[in-house]
Design an enzyme around this catalytic site. Structure first.
Site, PDB file in Angstrom:
ATOM      1  N   LYS A 155       0.813  -1.229   0.000  1.00 16.56           N
ATOM      2  CA  LYS A 155       0.000   0.000   0.000  1.00 16.56           C
ATOM      3  C   LYS A 155       0.848   1.281   0.000  1.00 16.56           C
ATOM      4  CE  LYS A 155      -4.152  -1.748   2.242  1.00 16.56           C
ATOM      5  NZ  LYS A 155      -5.171  -1.413   3.241  1.00 16.56           N
ATOM      6  N   ASP A 180     -10.301   3.415   2.510  1.00 16.63           N
ATOM      7  CA  ASP A 180     -10.615   2.868   3.837  1.00 16.63           C
ATOM      8  C   ASP A 180     -11.423   3.864   4.677  1.00 16.63           C
ATOM      9  OD1 ASP A 180      -9.447   0.407   3.489  1.00 16.63           O
ATOM     10  OD2 ASP A 180      -7.510   1.023   4.289  1.00 16.63           O
TER      11      ASP A 180
END
Ligand code: ATR
Length: 289
Positions: free
Chosen positions: A77, A114
């Site tokens: 990520k 997220d």
């Protein structure tokens, strides 16, 4: 559909994927292929195990593979954030990318969904709104950063962080020192009983992880509690919060909702998070049959 100019455009098959290392436990293929099937779209969502040493090559290749985009999971990520052509404000603030859009010219846009998934899950489950909220959060790692950024964007008035490593909470406070505070570790009863939203963003209580050790004090009426952990679904933190009077929202919904923006960008329609999808994802350990 137009794609990168150095190859034939793929006109009738929509393609996306998740990359990670390892990748066999990812739930993303289950989620996206459920939506593709439900909407009758001619597409496929696959999974690629990409070693860190191959990540840059994968990023170069993605437009030529005909991918409309891809999700990114552990351990890539942060690395992908430095490899995309451009980032959304959410990704830039979070410092991580979990969703990449491959544009027709082959350039890439990195997003971090997220925080969106976190807020959408709370809204879906309880109509909880961040506006003027007082939030108490345990943990200050990567997941906490995305959630704090989203809460600030959505208008939370105060976010108090308690984390084992004080320096990490202090680093998160820098996102907005006027609205983010740090609190002692371990958390005190006052840390919990003044907030309208309690969040566990640490690994405490995760299956196979460190234990959650505390009971919670009696909470204010209407307090909502949520955990970023979804295995187990009912975490020790949520059990303790429920026993103290909180309305609890499990973390599975965040996983499902964070997937929706990518699907919409790649395949052109906003999918729904349904009970049927929840059951499917709960029933399966990973995406392999
Ligand atoms: P994620 O990407 O899921 O946020 P992470 O960045 O590794 O993962 O963050 C894990 C969080 O759980 C951190 O807040 C971590 O605390 P530290 O910053 O002190 O490492 C917290 N955590 C993990 N194990 C813990 C333990 N045994 N006791 C207390 N906190 C713990």
């Amino acid at each position: 559909m137009e794609r990168a100019s150095n190859r034939e455009p793929m006109q009738d098959v929509l393609s996306a994927a998740v990359i990670g290392h390892p990748i066999r436990h990812s739930k993303s293929p289950l989620i996206h292929n459920f939506w593709l099937k439900n909407h009758g779209l001619p597409g496929l969502y696959s999974a690629f195990d990409v070693a860190p040493s191959d990540l840059a090559s994968f990023m170069d290749l993605a437009p030529r593979l005909g991918l409309a985009g891809f999700n990114v999971t552990i351990p890539h990520k942060e690395a992908v954030a430095s490899l995309v052509s451009e980032m959304t404000p959410a990704a830039a603030q979070a410092g991580v990318v979990n969703t990449v859009v491959v544009r027709p010219d082959g350039s890439t846009l990195g997003d971090s969904t997220d925080g969106f998934g976190f807020l959408a899950n709370l809204d879906d489950a309880t109509q909880w709104s961040a506006a003027d909220a007082h939030v108490a959060m345990i943990g200050a790692g990567g997941a906490a950063r995305s959630v704090v950024a989203a809460l600030l964007d959505a208008g939370a008035s105060k976010i108090v962080l308690s984390n084992r490593t004080a320096a990490k909470a202090e680093a998160l406070r820098m996102l907005d020192p006027a609205r983010v505070e740090t609190a002692p570790w371990p958390p005190t009863p006052e840390f919990f009983d003044r907030a309208s939203l309690l969040v566990n963003a640490s690994s405490l209580g995760m299956a196979g992880g460190p234990d959650w050790r505390w009971e919670l004090p009696k909470l204010q009426p209407g307090t909502v509690a949520t955990d970023l952990i979804y295995a187990p679904l009912e975490t020790p933190f949520l059990k303790a919060a429920a026993a103290s009077g909180a309305r609890c929202v499990d973390g599975l919904g965040m996983l499902l909702h964070q997937a929706a923006p990518g699907f919409e960008q790649w395949f052109g329609l906003r999918p729904e998070v349904t009970g049927e999808l929840r059951e499917l994802v709960l029933d399966r350990k990973g995406w392999l049959p």
